[in-house]
Enzyme design. Structure first.
Site, short mmCIF file in Angstrom:
data_model
loop_
_atom_site.label_atom_id
_atom_site.label_comp_id
_atom_site.label_asym_id
_atom_site.label_seq_id
_atom_site.Cartn_x
_atom_site.Cartn_y
_atom_site.Cartn_z
N TRP A 189 37.14 32.53 41.89
CA TRP A 189 35.63 32.67 43.06
C TRP A 189 34.63 33.51 43.39
O TRP A 189 33.77 33.37 43.99
CB TRP A 189 36.37 32.65 44.45
N ASN A 190 35.11 35.22 43.05
CA ASN A 190 34.08 36.07 43.11
C ASN A 190 33.08 36.52 42.00
O ASN A 190 31.54 36.88 42.71
CB ASN A 190 35.10 37.58 43.56
N LYS A 212 38.96 24.63 35.16
CA LYS A 212 38.80 24.82 36.12
C LYS A 212 38.90 25.64 37.34
O LYS A 212 39.01 27.00 37.28
CB LYS A 212 40.60 24.96 36.57
N PRO A 213 37.36 25.42 38.09
CA PRO A 213 36.58 26.70 38.86
C PRO A 213 37.74 26.46 39.62
O PRO A 213 38.67 26.14 39.69
CB PRO A 213 36.00 27.09 39.34
N GLU A 232 42.56 38.30 32.14
CA GLU A 232 41.68 39.46 33.33
C GLU A 232 42.27 39.09 34.82
O GLU A 232 42.18 38.38 35.47
CB GLU A 232 40.40 39.24 33.25
N LEU A 233 43.46 40.21 35.18
CA LEU A 233 44.20 40.32 36.33
C LEU A 233 43.66 41.13 37.65
O LEU A 233 42.47 41.87 37.47
CB LEU A 233 45.47 40.41 35.93
N CYS A 277 37.16 42.75 41.57
CA CYS A 277 38.19 42.96 40.17
C CYS A 277 38.00 44.64 39.86
O CYS A 277 39.48 45.76 39.89
CB CYS A 277 39.18 42.53 39.27
N GLU A 283 45.45 45.96 46.14
CA GLU A 283 44.23 45.52 46.29
C GLU A 283 43.19 44.45 47.52
O GLU A 283 43.69 44.38 47.87
CB GLU A 283 43.79 44.63 45.26
C1 SIN Z 1 35.34 40.55 37.68
O1 SIN Z 1 35.40 41.01 39.45
O2 SIN Z 1 36.29 40.11 37.56
C2 SIN Z 1 34.25 40.75 37.46
C3 SIN Z 1 33.36 41.76 37.73
C4 SIN Z 1 32.43 41.79 36.17
O3 SIN Z 1 31.95 41.33 35.46
O4 SIN Z 1 31.53 43.54 36.55
#
Ligand code: SIN
Length: 403
Positions: free
Chosen positions: A74-75, A98-99, A173-174, A207, A307
């Protein structure tokens, strides 16, 4: 997407909350993945390899991996879709996207545009709703050959075990827990604005955002004072209003988590220098948290281990390079790390020593379409962006050809 950028940005802000200027930036970032992959699709070259038998040639072909399942967070509701969809399409894969249940609208808007752009029916499929049921359908269908997921490490681990049934190709990508290191010789005119942008972009719900700040003793007071001053100038409010820098968090649980991390830091001796409280704005359901600076961070604090995914910057002091590398690497995560120095030898030394997939060296914003975005350790594997992404959606096959 370029034609409709303003409409897509407003939709993104409405469903996700980030300030409109950032949403516009995300739409431009999102379109860049489609453009780059479309161009790179022209270069999916194979190889002709000499054989040890004089009467044979070896042809290496790259072919689409097959149907790709794409599960997005969602970010970044637009950019995480296109960062996967662009290379998948360019490599000849069809997709099932799948969003996140929190932010399905941007993905659906991209799907509508895909239809308008003439992408044939069945190539870009979007499924919204119950993640468990959708996941089961995807993981039990042996036509699906690939999973690309961006989200938490916990969910990534669970998806990886489900994906083992049909041995899917995986890109995960975690989570991350980025250290941000400022050495004594850093240019603070560069480091302070970079720290603000890196930490408070998307209200800290990124992330790759800085989670832990380590500042060398000789510059610690000056950096902290200038960082606090810059944080104090940020405007918190409704992301749809022009001039807002920090919008609401995604849901109630997110605000509660931020509060619990700040409370925990205070009970362990941390001092709130700026922020440390919610901000009330009509219509935003108590989801705004003030940009916050906490000094005296220690390794036991939740802020330093988990996090936070919110607008909180904890700062600790360090004395030498070896000490800070150890502190920075003392995390299960390995997505992004940042450091600031004017010493060129140290720059290379520290970049090589940090156990992270993305290193911002005098740079708080390393994400870009050309670069291989992705992590090490519990931050996952696989790379997105540039030509590296194309490997994730192609299989290699060879033909041994007897003349
Ligand atoms: C993410 O938070 O996974 C993506 C951030 C980005 O692409 O800079």
């Amino acid at each position: 997407m370029q034609r409709d950028a303003d409409r897509l940005a407003r939709l993104l802000t409405a469903e996700q909350g980030k300030p409109l200027a950032e949403a516009r930036g995300e739409i431009a970032y999102a379109t860049s993945f489609l453009e780059w992959a479309a161009e790179e699709g022209k270069r999916l070259n194979g190889d002709l390899v000499p054989s040890s038998s004089p009467d044979k040639r070896i042809l290496v072909l790259r072919q689409p991996v097959g149907i790709a399942a794409i599960i997005t967070p969602w970010n970044f509701p637009a950019a995480m879709v296109t960062r996967k969809l662009g290379p998948a399409l360019a490599c000849g894969c069809t997709t099932v996207i799948k969003p996140s249940e929190e932010t399905p609208l941007s993905a659906l808007a991209i799907g509508e545009l895909a239809c308008e752009a003439g992408i044939p029916p069945g190539v870009v499929n979007i499924v919204t709703g119950d993640p468990g049921a959708i996941g089961d359908a995807l993981f039990n269908d042996d036509r699906v050959r690939k999973l690309s997921f961006t989200g938490s490490t916990e969910v990534g681990r669970m998806l990886m075990s489900k994906a083992s049934k049909n041995l899917l190709r995986l890109s995960l990508e975690l989570g991350g827990h980025a250290p941000f290191i400022v050495f004594d010789d850093a240019d603070l005119n560069l480091a302070v604005p970079a720290a603000v942008a890196c930490k408070f972009r998307n209200a800290g719900q990124t992330c790759v955002c800085a989670n832990r700040f380590y500042v060398q003793a000789g510059i610690a007071d000056e950096f902290t004072a200038r960082f606090a001053e810059a944080i104090g100038t940020l405007t918190v409010g409704n992301g749809a209003d022009e001039g807002v820098d920090v919008g609401p968090l995604i849901n109630d649980a997110a605000v509660e988590k931020v509060e619990s991390h700040v409370d925990d830091a205070q009970t362990r001796g941390g001092r709130v220098i700026v922020g440390g409280h919610r901000v009330a704005v009509d219509g935003l359901a108590d989801r705004l948290y003030a940009p916050t600076l906490v000094s005296g961070m220690t390794p036991e604090m939740l802020l330093c281990r988990e996090e936070t995914f919110g607008p909180v910057a904890p700062v600790a002091m360090f004395h030498d390079e070896r000490e800070v590398i150890e502190l920075a690497n003392a995390s299960e995560y390995g997505l992004a790390a940042y450091f600031f120095t004017r010493d060129a030898s140290r720059l290379m030394r520290v970049a090589e020593a940090l156990e992270y997939g993305i290193i911002g060296a005098n740079d708080g914003a390393p994400s870009t379409v050309q670069a291989p975005f992705g992590g090490l350790k519990h931050s996952g594997f696989g790379r997105e962006g540039g030509s590296y992404a194309m490997h994730e959606y192609t299989e290699i096959k060879y033909v041994s050809w007897r003349l």
